[in-house]
Design an enzyme around this catalytic site. Structure first.
Site, PDB file in Angstrom:
ATOM      1  N   GLN A  15      -2.411   4.455  -2.523  1.00 55.64           N
ATOM      2  CA  GLN A  15      -1.701   5.156  -1.303  1.00 55.64           C
ATOM      3  C   GLN A  15       0.142   4.514  -0.891  1.00 55.64           C
ATOM      4  O   GLN A  15       0.753   6.167  -0.833  1.00 55.64           O
ATOM      5  CB  GLN A  15      -2.390   5.622  -0.006  1.00 55.64           C
ATOM      6  N   ARG A  22      -2.407   5.275 -17.099  1.00 54.44           N
ATOM      7  CA  ARG A  22      -3.424   4.701 -18.131  1.00 54.44           C
ATOM      8  C   ARG A  22      -3.944   5.689 -18.719  1.00 54.44           C
ATOM      9  O   ARG A  22      -4.607   5.986 -18.275  1.00 54.44           O
ATOM     10  CB  ARG A  22      -4.068   3.474 -17.596  1.00 54.44           C
ATOM     11  N   THR A  33       1.131   0.955 -21.810  1.00 54.36           N
ATOM     12  CA  THR A  33       2.159   0.295 -21.247  1.00 54.36           C
ATOM     13  C   THR A  33       2.329  -0.335 -22.388  1.00 54.36           C
ATOM     14  O   THR A  33       2.513  -1.598 -21.446  1.00 54.36           O
ATOM     15  CB  THR A  33       2.448   0.478 -19.731  1.00 54.36           C
ATOM     16  N   LYS A  34       0.743  -1.578 -22.410  1.00 59.08           N
ATOM     17  CA  LYS A  34       0.781  -2.876 -23.006  1.00 59.08           C
ATOM     18  C   LYS A  34       0.844  -2.700 -24.378  1.00 59.08           C
ATOM     19  O   LYS A  34       0.937  -3.343 -25.234  1.00 59.08           O
ATOM     20  CB  LYS A  34      -0.704  -3.508 -22.507  1.00 59.08           C
ATOM     21  N   PHE A  69       2.768  -2.203  -8.471  1.00 54.90           N
ATOM     22  CA  PHE A  69       1.987  -2.998  -9.393  1.00 54.90           C
ATOM     23  C   PHE A  69       1.568  -4.239  -7.839  1.00 54.90           C
ATOM     24  O   PHE A  69       2.715  -4.980  -7.051  1.00 54.90           O
ATOM     25  CB  PHE A  69       2.209  -3.676 -10.254  1.00 54.90           C
ATOM     26  N   ARG A 105       4.815  -9.179 -16.066  1.00 55.03           N
ATOM     27  CA  ARG A 105       3.822  -9.563 -17.842  1.00 55.03           C
ATOM     28  C   ARG A 105       4.261  -8.131 -18.602  1.00 55.03           C
ATOM     29  O   ARG A 105       3.786  -8.564 -19.876  1.00 55.03           O
ATOM     30  CB  ARG A 105       2.325  -9.630 -16.953  1.00 55.03           C
ATOM     31  N   LYS A 154      -2.048  -9.864  -3.111  1.00 56.42           N
ATOM     32  CA  LYS A 154      -1.997  -7.989  -3.475  1.00 56.42           C
ATOM     33  C   LYS A 154      -3.117  -7.707  -1.995  1.00 56.42           C
ATOM     34  O   LYS A 154      -3.769  -8.211  -1.280  1.00 56.42           O
ATOM     35  CB  LYS A 154      -3.782  -8.112  -4.187  1.00 56.42           C
ATOM     36  N   GLU A 177      -4.187  -1.793   3.256  1.00 58.90           N
ATOM     37  CA  GLU A 177      -3.617  -0.978   4.331  1.00 58.90           C
ATOM     38  C   GLU A 177      -3.934  -2.158   5.774  1.00 58.90           C
ATOM     39  O   GLU A 177      -3.192  -2.339   6.088  1.00 58.90           O
ATOM     40  CB  GLU A 177      -3.921   0.579   4.394  1.00 58.90           C
ATOM     41  N   ASP A 231       0.360   1.428   4.513  1.00 64.12           N
ATOM     42  CA  ASP A 231       0.737   2.529   3.025  1.00 64.12           C
ATOM     43  C   ASP A 231       1.695   3.614   3.090  1.00 64.12           C
ATOM     44  O   ASP A 231       2.416   2.810   2.448  1.00 64.12           O
ATOM     45  CB  ASP A 231      -0.859   2.984   2.898  1.00 64.12           C
ATOM     46  N   GLY A 237       6.398   2.521  26.400  1.00 65.62           N
ATOM     47  CA  GLY A 237       7.479   2.063  26.984  1.00 65.62           C
ATOM     48  C   GLY A 237       7.877   2.237  28.429  1.00 65.62           C
ATOM     49  O   GLY A 237       8.925   2.264  29.392  1.00 65.62           O
ATOM     50  N   GLY A 238       7.112   1.527  29.311  1.00 64.91           N
ATOM     51  CA  GLY A 238       8.198   0.845  30.853  1.00 64.91           C
ATOM     52  C   GLY A 238       7.325   2.538  31.733  1.00 64.91           C
ATOM     53  O   GLY A 238       7.474   1.907  33.126  1.00 64.91           O
ATOM     54  N   GLN A 239       6.164   3.118  31.403  1.00 60.36           N
ATOM     55  CA  GLN A 239       5.929   4.606  31.891  1.00 60.36           C
ATOM     56  C   GLN A 239       4.518   4.179  32.442  1.00 60.36           C
ATOM     57  O   GLN A 239       3.356   4.478  31.143  1.00 60.36           O
ATOM     58  CB  GLN A 239       6.565   5.553  32.041  1.00 60.36           C
TER      59      GLN A 239
HETATM   60  N1  COA Z   1      -0.968   1.012 -19.030  1.00 62.12           N
HETATM   61  C1  COA Z   1      -1.629  -0.244 -19.388  1.00 62.12           C
HETATM   62  N2  COA Z   1      -1.695  -1.154 -18.232  1.00 62.12           N
HETATM   63  C2  COA Z   1      -1.257  -0.463 -16.889  1.00 62.12           C
HETATM   64  C3  COA Z   1      -0.792   0.733 -16.634  1.00 62.12           C
HETATM   65  C4  COA Z   1      -0.831   1.383 -18.011  1.00 62.12           C
HETATM   66  N3  COA Z   1      -0.158   2.817 -18.034  1.00 62.12           N
HETATM   67  N4  COA Z   1      -0.302   0.856 -15.015  1.00 62.12           N
HETATM   68  C5  COA Z   1      -1.450  -0.241 -14.903  1.00 62.12           C
HETATM   69  N5  COA Z   1      -1.422  -1.169 -15.657  1.00 62.12           N
HETATM   70  C6  COA Z   1      -2.075  -3.252 -15.367  1.00 62.12           C
HETATM   71  C7  COA Z   1      -1.173  -3.221 -15.006  1.00 62.12           C
HETATM   72  O1  COA Z   1       0.111  -3.685 -16.061  1.00 62.12           O
HETATM   73  C8  COA Z   1      -2.366  -4.564 -14.354  1.00 62.12           C
HETATM   74  O2  COA Z   1      -2.398  -5.530 -15.648  1.00 62.12           O
HETATM   75  P1  COA Z   1      -2.039  -7.001 -15.371  1.00 62.12           P
HETATM   76  O3  COA Z   1      -3.097  -7.272 -14.405  1.00 62.12           O
HETATM   77  O4  COA Z   1      -3.178  -7.829 -17.007  1.00 62.12           O
HETATM   78  O5  COA Z   1      -0.876  -7.693 -15.589  1.00 62.12           O
HETATM   79  C9  COA Z   1      -3.275  -3.895 -13.872  1.00 62.12           C
HETATM   80  O6  COA Z   1      -3.102  -2.964 -14.656  1.00 62.12           O
HETATM   81  C10 COA Z   1      -3.863  -3.636 -12.408  1.00 62.12           C
HETATM   82  O7  COA Z   1      -2.458  -3.744 -12.016  1.00 62.12           O
HETATM   83  P2  COA Z   1      -2.778  -4.063 -10.322  1.00 62.12           P
HETATM   84  O8  COA Z   1      -1.337  -3.246  -9.775  1.00 62.12           O
HETATM   85  O9  COA Z   1      -2.564  -5.421 -10.248  1.00 62.12           O
HETATM   86  O10 COA Z   1      -4.500  -2.893  -9.806  1.00 62.12           O
HETATM   87  P3  COA Z   1      -5.561  -4.386  -9.048  1.00 62.12           P
HETATM   88  O11 COA Z   1      -6.225  -2.274  -8.558  1.00 62.12           O
HETATM   89  O12 COA Z   1      -5.674  -5.033  -9.352  1.00 62.12           O
HETATM   90  O13 COA Z   1      -4.475  -4.117  -8.108  1.00 62.12           O
HETATM   91  C11 COA Z   1      -3.183  -3.824  -5.637  1.00 62.12           C
HETATM   92  C12 COA Z   1      -4.780  -3.007  -6.112  1.00 62.12           C
HETATM   93  C13 COA Z   1      -2.579  -1.913  -4.493  1.00 62.12           C
HETATM   94  C14 COA Z   1      -3.858  -4.787  -4.773  1.00 62.12           C
HETATM   95  C15 COA Z   1      -2.577  -4.186  -6.158  1.00 62.12           C
HETATM   96  O14 COA Z   1      -1.634  -3.311  -6.806  1.00 62.12           O
HETATM   97  C16 COA Z   1      -0.992  -4.561  -5.261  1.00 62.12           C
HETATM   98  O15 COA Z   1      -1.245  -5.465  -4.785  1.00 62.12           O
HETATM   99  N6  COA Z   1       0.069  -3.824  -5.309  1.00 62.12           N
HETATM  100  C17 COA Z   1       1.589  -3.966  -4.378  1.00 62.12           C
HETATM  101  C18 COA Z   1       0.934  -3.383  -2.739  1.00 62.12           C
HETATM  102  C19 COA Z   1       0.661  -2.388  -2.739  1.00 62.12           C
HETATM  103  O16 COA Z   1       1.309  -1.525  -3.125  1.00 62.12           O
HETATM  104  N7  COA Z   1      -0.767  -2.170  -2.096  1.00 62.12           N
HETATM  105  C20 COA Z   1      -1.463  -1.186  -1.134  1.00 62.12           C
HETATM  106  C21 COA Z   1      -1.674   0.373  -2.343  1.00 62.12           C
HETATM  107  S1  COA Z   1      -2.181   1.383  -1.384  1.00 62.12           S
END
Ligand code: COA
Length: 424
Positions: free
Chosen positions: A16, A37, A73-74, A96, A103, A135, A138, A167, A246-248
């Site tokens: 989000q 992905r 992207t990997k 991310f 990474r 990580k 919200e 978020d 706001g104090g009111q």
């Molecule tokens: N191709 C290949 N790999 C991809 C990719 C793509 N197109 N897009 C994402 N990935 C991989 C990432 O490289 C990552 O891999 P790694 O852990 O091996 O390095 C993996 O997907 C997962 O990404 P991640 O962001 O860790 O997702 P998650 O589901 O584990 O965590 C959140 C989700 C939201 C908790 C985390 O992204 C986060 O803390 N974000 C920052 C704060 C935030 O925005 N939070 C609110 C979200 S509304």
């Protein structure tokens, strides 16, 4: 012409916070290319599914005005495509988990090498410090940013709010940073890193509560209901129920029909300037000259009684009648509007704040359009893309890949064959 026309966004966001930011940039006219992905895409596509087989409302309502390209992207070939995108785009937006982009091999140093004009914008849960690696979602941000400890009633537990301040709130903060960085780049020619931590964003929105924390060190917070009720303050800014900030003095009061309608309530502020008119409206003209009621300070220890008396009056009117009567008298009130009422409100439809969108998989749905209105940059809400819908278009038209090269990318697993849409 739109405000951000010509600006290309490499949208690496999901869930989000990030998508809120890039959707706004799209509404301002930027070309937003969402990288997802292959086979999976943004996890929200398949969260809270209400129409089997279709992208969820969670996804569609946060990803308008974007193109979607699938890219692993990997994968070595996928990385090459990403490099080309970095060279071609003006802004990379990502949310991310901490370290994920590094990474993948796309550190800030590497991105600057590829494109010194690139603005790299990130949402993270926390800024540098002890929690930088966490990580965050919200409600965690609402709790860590001071919102939960100051929301709810004095005699209850901390409460999270329905407004997605962690978020969406942080996504908006990030968008402001990006636009400022684009403006600065006009003069310097250089990009920069923009970071919007969710904790910081929530704390920014709770600014008045930090104000009260410091005032508390100098004495009781007299505008809080608990002061009038003789309840001592603790060390930290307390939860203040529905007191106005706001104090009111203000409270939520029942209106006609409250017994059956959970939203038959109004917010009512006893603003000092409107006090005499309030006394007349609620049938208490004698309070105007009574020394126990005439001045704001004298009223502080009687607020509960005062609001109960006002409520006797509001309970005889609907929340809309209260507004019709009070508004011309400059008495600040506001109806508690349900989501149903907002969805059906004709004036919000007219201004484009509530928009009906058609989607090939799910049909018509409602969304919240752009909440910022600009006279010279009109917003048209365009449905969210299907997963990878624009892969070929972006690879060829934006990055210059030939049909053969695109076939090779698919062969190498860098992207995937995407189902074709029937003509809409
Ligand atoms: N191709 C290949 N790999 C991809 C990719 C793509 N197109 N897009 C994402 N990935 C991989 C990432 O490289 C990552 O891999 P790694 O852990 O091996 O390095 C993996 O997907 C997962 O990404 P991640 O962001 O860790 O997702 P998650 O589901 O584990 O965590 C959140 C989700 C939201 C908790 C985390 O992204 C986060 O803390 N974000 C920052 C704060 C935030 O925005 N939070 C609110 C979200 S509304």
């Amino acid at each position: 012409m739109k405000a951000l026309e010509g600006v290309k966004i490499l949208d690496f966001t999901h869930v989000q916070s990030g998508p809120t930011c890039t959707q706004l940039l799209g509404w301002f006219g930027a070309d937003v290319i969402k990288v997802e992905r292959p086979g999976v895409g943004d996890a929200t596509r398949k969260q809270l599914v209400d129409v089997e087989g279709a992208d969820s409302l969670y996804f569609t309502m946060l990803n308008h005005n974007k193109r979607s390209i699938t890219l692993n992207t990997k994968n070595a070939k996928g990385k090459e495509v990403l490099e080309r995108l970095v060279k071609k785009c003006d802004v990379l937006v990502e949310n991310f988990a901490p370290g994920a982009l590094d990474r993948m091999g796309f550190t800030w140093e590497r991105i600057q090498e590829l494109n010194p004009r690139m603005i790299m914008a990130s949402v993270k849960g926390f800024g540098p410090g002890p929690y930088a690696d966490c990580k965050v979602y919200e409600n965690v941000a609402q709790c860590a940013g001071g919102s939960a400890s100051t929301t709810g009633f004095l005699d209850g537990p901390p409460v999270v709010t329905g407004a997605q301040i962690g978020d969406t709130g942080t996504g908006l903060h990030l968008a402001i940073g990006i636009i400022a960085a684009l403006f600065q780049r006009e003069k310097t020619g250089r990009g920069q890193k923009v970071l919007a931590p969710m904790q910081d964003g929530v704390l920014n929105l709770c600014r008045v509560k930090l104000r009260d924390q410091q005032r508390l060190e100098r004495g009781a917070l007299e505008e809080y209901s608990q002061f009038g009720e003789g309840i001592p303050f603790g060390e930290a800014t307390p939860r203040a129920g529905n007191d106005s900030g706001g104090g009111q003095p203000g409270r939520i009061l029942k209106c006609k029909g409250w017994e059956t309608d959970p939203n038959s309530y109004t917010y009512f502020i006893t603003q000092a300037a409107a006090w005499e008119k309030i006394c007349d409206v609620i049938g208490k003209p004698e309070w105007k000259d009574d020394p126990d009621y005439a001045k704001p300070r004298a009223r502080l220890d009687k607020l509960t009684h005062i609001f109960e008396t006002i409520e006797q009056w509001t309970m005889t009117k609907t929340k809309f009648e209260v507004m019709e009567i009070c508004n011309p008298l400059d008495i600040p009130v506001g109806p508690i509007l349900s989501m149903k009422e907002l969805a059906e409100d004709p004036s919000l439809r007219e201004t484009g704040t509530i928009v009906e969108v058609d989607h090939p998989e799910r049909g018509k749905y409602l969304t919240v359009g752009c909440p910022i209105k600009m006279s010279d940059s009109e917003v048209t809400v365009v449905r969210s893309p299907l997963l990878g819908e624009h892969t070929e278009e972006v690879l060829s038209a934006v990055l210059g890949y030939s049909a053969e090269e695109i076939a090779e990318l698919k062969e190498a697993g860098a992207t995937e064959v995407v189902k074709k849409l029937a003509a809409e």
